[in-house]
Design an enzyme around this catalytic site. Structure first.
Site, mmCIF file in Angstrom:
data_model
loop_
_atom_site.group_PDB
_atom_site.id
_atom_site.type_symbol
_atom_site.label_atom_id
_atom_site.label_comp_id
_atom_site.label_asym_id
_atom_site.label_seq_id
_atom_site.Cartn_x
_atom_site.Cartn_y
_atom_site.Cartn_z
ATOM 1 N NE ARG A 122 -4.579 -0.233 12.678
ATOM 2 C CZ ARG A 122 -4.426 0.117 10.954
ATOM 3 N NH1 ARG A 122 -3.671 0.859 11.239
ATOM 4 N NH2 ARG A 122 -4.611 -1.005 10.440
ATOM 5 C CE LYS B 87 -0.957 0.280 4.788
ATOM 6 N NZ LYS B 87 -1.214 -0.503 5.820
#
Ligand SMILES: *Cc1c(COP(=O)(O)O)cnc(C)c1O
Length: 347
Positions: A124, A36
């Protein structure tokens, strides 16, 4: 090619990949290569495809749409609006909500593999490790098109929780409970990202952890728990090159009553007398300026605006048209790779 330019060194990237993969494989850990930070780059995708990586992973379905021989993993928890695309282009996805997993089950009639995410303290994504997860797992196992391929966690991302053995063992305990309660074997126990590198390097990773998802360590040659450069790896796989568009000998203090800068920020200046000031053709539209570091330590970044980077040339070495090379942080590489105004060149 026009500057600014991201110069990608293929051989250094291959070396970094080989180092990480070999280390993980000798410790029984499979590898997901995370692309990414380089956005959707054909050359990178090809290098990853040719490597010994076990999986290719990205956070965006768009970046996984190409054909690959390796299984493709979606890292970001999928949005309901993209689930049709998910079942078409993605082989394995990280998931954390039963409702989403049930929707995926309805959308496909072939098997979709999931890695169920657990939050072991970093806050998260994932089911909180102290919550009742066995009932969720029980519901997932009823779904005919869903294969519970494994479990995973993500740390040192939001909360900065470090990958200690204690934190890793929280995931191990979850894996063992699930396997025992449902009499099954999880294929993958994924122990995090580049911040977990040191546990593998120091051979202190609990043996039950058998997978890592690695991006930054491959591209920047550093583990991310402490930001330590890894001696056997290259930190300059990707370099930014920007061109000098102006050079003047000018004062270091603004002259006049000062207010906010172009970004609405209040700025302060120190009077260093007159100096050789360069302007480079790159700015905040292209890159997170905080993360740039000139290779030449006689250069110092003074600041920047949308399109300009101001640099102090303390040794008066540069002239118009010269190119300045920069080392990159993760944030600056991410922004540069994503910007259409930055050319990408592979050497
Ligand atoms: C980005 C990401 C990774 C890779 O992180 P690095 O620090 O680049 O190794 C791993 N897992 C998830 C879920 C991610 O979003």
């Amino acid at each position: 090619m026009i500057y600014p330019k991201l110069l990608i060194n293929k051989q250094k990237l291959v070396n970094n990949l080989e180092h990480v993969i070999k280390l993980c494989h000798t410790r029984g850990i499979s590898t997901m290569g995370v692309t990414k930070v380089m956005s959707d780059n054909d050359v990178i995708n090809e290098i990853f495809a040719q490597s010994n990586l076990d999986y290719i992973a990205d956070s965006r379905i768009d970046n996984l749409k190409y054909v690959s021989k390796k299984p493709k993993v979606l890292l970001r928890i999928a949005m309901h609006s993209e689930l049709e695309q998910l079942v078409e282009y993605v082989d394995i996805s990280l998931q954390s909500s039963l409702q989403t997993i049930q929707k995926i089950n309805e959308l496909t009639n072939t098997e979709h593999r999931i890695i169920l995410m657990f939050d072991v303290g970093d806050l998260r994504e994932g089911i909180y490790y102290k919550d009742d997860y066995l009932s969720i797992v029980g519901e997932i196992l009823k779904l005919e098109n869903i294969k519970l391929y494994g479990i995973g966690t993500n740390i040192t991302c939001y909360g900065g929780v470090l990958p200690t053995i204690e934190v890793m063992n929280r995931l191990v305990e979850i894996a063992e409970k699930i396997e025992k309660s449902f009499n099954l074997k999880l294929e993958i126990i994924s122990g995090g990202n580049s911040s977990s590198y040191d546990l593998v390097a120091m051979n202190t990773m609990p043996p039950k952890i058998n997978n890592l998802r690695l991006g930054e360590v491959i591209f920047l040659g550093r583990e991310t728990a402490y930001g330590r450069a890894i001696a056997e790896m290259h930190q300059d796989v990707v370099v930014l090159q920007a061109e000098v568009v102006e050079k003047y000998f000018k004062p270091s203090l603004p002259d006049g009553k000062t207010g906010l800068n172009a970004f609405g920020e209040k700025t302060t200046f120190v009077d260093e007398g007159e100096m050789h000031r360069l302007i480079l053709g790159i700015g905040r539209q292209d890159v997170d300026l905080e993360g740039l570091l000139p290779f030449d330590d006689s250069l110092r970044i003074l600041g920047g605006s949308s399109d300009h980077l101001l640099v102090h040339d303390s040794k008066n070495k540069y002239k118009l048209g010269d190119v300045v090379n920069f080392k990159l942080s993760y944030a600056s590489l991410l922004s540069l790779a994503t910007s259409k105004y930055v050319n990408k060149e592979v050497e």
